[in-house]
Design an enzyme around this catalytic site. Structure first.
Site: not given
Ligand code: DX5
Ligand code: ZN
Length: 225
Positions: A10, A33, A35, A37, A66, A68, A137, A175
């Site tokens: 990620s 990956h 993320d 947000m 991903h 969010m 998750m 994840d």
């Molecule tokens: C959390 C994200 C993850 C995050 C994982 O909200 O969706 O993808 O980057 O990070 P680690 O592997 O450090 O838990």
């Molecule tokens: Zn993620």
């Protein structure tokens, strides 16, 4: 490919000022990956479609995006159009999940649905046949570096059982808090792809970290029920 262990580092944990370099460092990964947000669905704000375009322009590793965000009904297709190879959205945020999947497919992306730690696997029952990926998750979304929630293992096994019962073979991604320490258990439970943020970017040698998690995960392949 689904019989091997896929690793998706990620870039939430990457050095954004040196993103091209940090993407080069994970050339052996199966997916990168991304993320996304929105500061609304989760209390953090990250990457727009411009970042997905930049990722696509600087690496051949496919992009696993991903979302969010509170409005996947509007935005998932925009990320697909920006070049996401896989776009996944949260069931908790979607109004017309089936339509999001179709629109993502029409835009040329694979589609996945994500379930939060408190969301039951039963929420996948009416749609699993249409999904290329299910993302479980294993932390509450929003931040990297959180502790793995142990009950997630059982949910991974439930997703794998539901997929088997329906005769489908989606990628089963996990994840949050994934590392070489829990990779074998996760793969044994039926996971096929592990996201690793801090477990890859927190290490000096990213290729070695990916190889280590993959090797630990392969141990789990031999323990599958
Ligand atoms: C959390 C994200 C993850 C995050 C994982 O909200 O969706 O993808 O980057 O990070 P680690 O592997 O450090 O838990
Ligand atoms: Zn993620």
């Amino acid at each position: 490919m689904l019989n091997d262990v896929m690793i998706a580092p990620s870039i939430l944990s990457a050095d954004i000022a040196n993103l091209a370099k940090d993407l080069e460092a994970i050339a052996t990964a199966d997916y990168v990956h991304v993320d996304v947000m929105d500061g609304h669905f989760v209390p953090n704000l990250t990457f727009g479609t411009n970042v997905v375009k930049a990722v696509k322009a600087s690496t051949d590793v496919p992009a696993d995006v991903h979302l969010m965000i509170s409005n996947p009904d509007e935005m998932a297709v925009e990320y697909a159009k920006a070049g996401a190879d896989l776009v996944s959205f949260h069931v908790e945020a979607a109004t017309h999940a089936h339509r999001i999947v179709s629109a993502s497919h029409d835009a040329g992306a694979k589609a996945g649905m994500v379930i939060n730690p408190a969301t039951p696997v039963s929420s996948l029952e009416a749609i699993i046949e249409d999904l290329d990926l299910v993302l479980v998750m294993s932390v509450n979304p929003g931040f990297g570096g959180q502790k793995f929630i142990p009950g997630s293992l059982r949910k991974v096994a439930q997703v794998a059982a539901l997929a088997a019962e329906r005769g489908v073979n989606p990628i089963i991604e996990v994840d949050g808090g994934c590392s070489a320490a829990n990779a074998a258990d996760l793969i044994a439970a039926g996971a096929t792809m592990l996201v690793a943020g801090s477990a890859v970017y927190g290490k000096e040698d990213r290729a070695a970290a990916i190889a280590e998690i993959r090797a630990a995960g392969r141990e789990g392949l031999t323990k599958r029920a």
